[in-house]
Design a protein around this motif. Structure first.
Motif, mmCIF file in Angstrom:
data_model
loop_
_atom_site.group_PDB
_atom_site.id
_atom_site.type_symbol
_atom_site.label_atom_id
_atom_site.label_comp_id
_atom_site.label_asym_id
_atom_site.label_seq_id
_atom_site.Cartn_x
_atom_site.Cartn_y
_atom_site.Cartn_z
ATOM 1 N N ALA A 82 0.884 -1.191 0.033
ATOM 2 C CA ALA A 82 0.024 0.024 -0.020
ATOM 3 C C ALA A 82 1.046 1.417 -0.053
ATOM 4 O O ALA A 82 0.364 2.499 0.037
ATOM 5 N N SER A 83 2.121 1.026 -0.070
ATOM 6 C CA SER A 83 2.840 2.336 0.023
ATOM 7 C C SER A 83 2.683 3.142 -1.181
ATOM 8 O O SER A 83 2.979 2.776 -2.581
ATOM 9 N N ALA A 84 2.167 4.430 -1.139
ATOM 10 C CA ALA A 84 1.708 5.188 -2.203
ATOM 11 C C ALA A 84 2.724 5.619 -3.278
ATOM 12 O O ALA A 84 2.714 5.846 -4.220
ATOM 13 N N SER A 85 3.933 5.774 -2.449
ATOM 14 C CA SER A 85 5.267 6.438 -3.315
ATOM 15 C C SER A 85 5.874 5.232 -3.918
ATOM 16 O O SER A 85 6.894 5.827 -4.510
ATOM 17 N N ALA A 86 5.675 3.875 -3.771
ATOM 18 C CA ALA A 86 6.377 2.983 -4.150
ATOM 19 C C ALA A 86 6.266 2.872 -5.562
ATOM 20 O O ALA A 86 4.949 2.748 -6.042
ATOM 21 N N SER A 87 7.073 2.556 -6.635
ATOM 22 C CA SER A 87 7.036 2.133 -7.871
ATOM 23 C C SER A 87 6.575 0.518 -7.928
ATOM 24 O O SER A 87 6.509 -0.133 -6.736
ATOM 25 N N PRO A 88 6.090 0.042 -9.196
ATOM 26 C CA PRO A 88 5.602 -1.485 -9.286
ATOM 27 C C PRO A 88 6.631 -2.241 -9.043
ATOM 28 O O PRO A 88 6.589 -3.422 -8.207
ATOM 29 N N ALA A 89 8.105 -1.839 -9.090
ATOM 30 C CA ALA A 89 9.274 -2.723 -9.064
ATOM 31 C C ALA A 89 9.427 -2.807 -7.379
ATOM 32 O O ALA A 89 9.742 -3.702 -6.886
ATOM 33 N N LEU A 94 9.085 -5.386 -2.171
ATOM 34 C CA LEU A 94 8.363 -5.450 -0.638
ATOM 35 C C LEU A 94 7.790 -6.587 -0.670
ATOM 36 O O LEU A 94 7.701 -7.260 0.532
ATOM 37 N N LEU A 95 6.896 -6.999 -1.517
ATOM 38 C CA LEU A 95 6.208 -8.504 -1.324
ATOM 39 C C LEU A 95 7.209 -9.440 -1.163
ATOM 40 O O LEU A 95 6.456 -10.530 -0.475
ATOM 41 N N ILE A 96 8.015 -9.484 -2.002
ATOM 42 C CA ILE A 96 9.022 -10.828 -1.826
ATOM 43 C C ILE A 96 9.734 -10.371 -0.464
ATOM 44 O O ILE A 96 9.771 -11.665 0.231
ATOM 45 N N ASP A 97 9.915 -9.656 0.143
ATOM 46 C CA ASP A 97 10.358 -9.125 1.407
ATOM 47 C C ASP A 97 9.496 -9.674 2.374
ATOM 48 O O ASP A 97 9.901 -10.523 3.495
ATOM 49 N N VAL A 98 8.284 -9.623 2.274
ATOM 50 C CA VAL A 98 7.061 -10.070 3.355
ATOM 51 C C VAL A 98 7.142 -11.714 3.207
ATOM 52 O O VAL A 98 7.046 -12.214 4.340
ATOM 53 N N ASP A 99 7.159 -12.206 1.991
ATOM 54 C CA ASP A 99 7.197 -13.853 2.078
ATOM 55 C C ASP A 99 8.405 -14.230 3.147
ATOM 56 O O ASP A 99 8.264 -15.332 3.115
#
Length: 212
Positions: A82-89, A94-99
């Protein structure tokens, strides 16, 4: 009177959470097959009746455990995305980091996920909940890969890339669970493996700078 009702409600919530934590620990140690309400009651240090009061049946308690695990995972997942400033990459990273975040991929959680996945083909309620979470996660990945491809003006099969990435993360989870190799170093290696995969399609975003 209202204060007393609130206190009772808070106590009930605390007790419910204690029961869920106890059930999660029992499932992590023993899996789902053959465990009883008394096993969970012993773990929680309470009577059978306390569990019956809060959850009515073992099945409802176990579904609540799955919902708890899925809810915690998805909250961390969605907060990162949900980070509004983050690019798709950056969102993909971030999602990989979460896993492979220790809050998500710790040994106990992996054991419980594996237990529910193993029973999903037999228990429709488990299959429904696990499938819903996986499809939401996969849809997020497809969207981000598509957005990144558009941003880089490249033509790729976004659903295939997303499914490939999802297969790698699931595979790393299974490997860690089966081998017991779930140290921070191993999780970092798994994270870099995912980045290496993405670097094949988006080298400028997931290349050497990420250690891939």
């Amino acid at each position: 009177m209202a204060k007393k009702i609130t206190e009772i409600s808070n106590q009930s919530s605390v007790r419910r959470q204690q029961l869920l934590d106890a059930a999660l620990s029992v499932v992590a140690r023993r899996g789902l097959s053959g465990i009883t309400v008394n096993d969970i009651a012993d773990e929680a240090g309470c009577s059978y009746g306390v569990i019956a009061f809060h959850f009515k049946t073992k099945e409802r308690l176990l579904l609540a455990v799955l919902d708890l695990l899925a809810g915690n995972y998805e909250k961390i997942w969605l907060d990162a995305a949900a980070s509004a400033s983050a690019s798709p990459a950056e969102k993909l990273r971030l999602l990989i980091d979460v896993d492979f975040d220790p809050r998500v991929a710790k040994t106990k959680n992996l054991a419980v996920w594996m237990a529910f996945w193993a029973e999903a083909s037999r228990v429709p309620a488990y299959k429904k909940r696990c499938s819903e979470l996986k499809h939401r996660s996969l849809d997020t990945m497809v969207t981000l890969v598509s957005e990144l491809a558009a941003e880089r003006a490249v033509t790729v099969d976004a659903p295939a890339i997303a499914r490939g990435l999802y297969a790698i993360t699931d595979g790393c989870w299974v490997f860690s669970h089966v081998t017991g190799e779930n140290s921070p170093d191993m999780r970092e290696r798994s994270r870099k493996l995912c980045l290496t995969f993405l670097a094949a399609f988006f080298p400028s975003d997931f290349g050497a700078a990420d250690g891939a």
